[in-house]
Write a protein that holds these residues in place. Sequence first.
Motif: not given
Length: 279
Positions: A124-142, A168-176
């Motif tokens: 990512a470009q300087d200043g916009s680099a994320p520090g959080v990643a979220l793993l997504a799944v397809d769960f239409p109800k949520v 998308a749905t957040f799986s609960g798995v993330s990285y910081y």
Amino acid sequence: MNVLILAAGLGTRLRPLTSDVPKPLVPVVDASILEQQAVKANGIGNVRLHANAHYLAEQVVAEGKRLGFEKVWVEPEILGTAGPLKRIYNEGYRGGLLIMNGDAYCSFDLKAFVENAKRTFASAQDGSAPGVALLAVDFPKVNTFRVNKDGRLVGIAGRFGSEEGAAATFSGVSYYSDEALARIADGEFDIREFWKQEIAAGRPPFVDMSQMNATWIDMGSPEGLMAACRARLDELGVDSWTDERVAVTRDSIVFAGATVGEGETVENEIRGKGFSWKI
């Protein structure tokens, strides 16, 4: 790298099964979710395992010791998700933090997720680099996540941000990253508020949608527990399992202490000491 398995929940949807055992320690066929998550995390290599605990915490502490955890963090009061993350950072742990849930049966490639997150952070470009990643799944109800074409979180439906974008749905798995953990305010409980702040600061979290069709089951309800046990039987390549704690088939779960009549066949049911749930 540190790994935190969230294991402080009250397990109310599984009462009275969870009256005497915390939800993350309920056997899902041959092993609890806590143990299965620990095995998956160790598969990444060179990790330090942590868990948080609140309800029946002494059992989680003992199991963490058996499984070789670095530490089980006992919470006198539930701190949400943001609280335990910042607590680990404040205690001096560095090297990034992977978050997993103690009530989700899943088949994610965690190593690929972490590597993808690190590549995205670095590119990512300087200043916009994320520090959080979220793993997504397809769960239409949520499917409340809203993700733009660049793979960044732009909103959560009904809560904040844009209503446009891929769902998308957040799986609960993330990285910081360590830098992201440092930005979580002391006393912050709701991690979604932190994501909102990161979006406002021009650092929207990266949403990894490469494993949308992976197995992901919330085992925190009777129906979810049955589904998780079926998936575990498939993973083991067997049709049934019996040990001193539980007997599992594809349509029944009988826990130790359950009353089963002579010659009785238990079908489409979860049965334990003093309870029976039709499935």
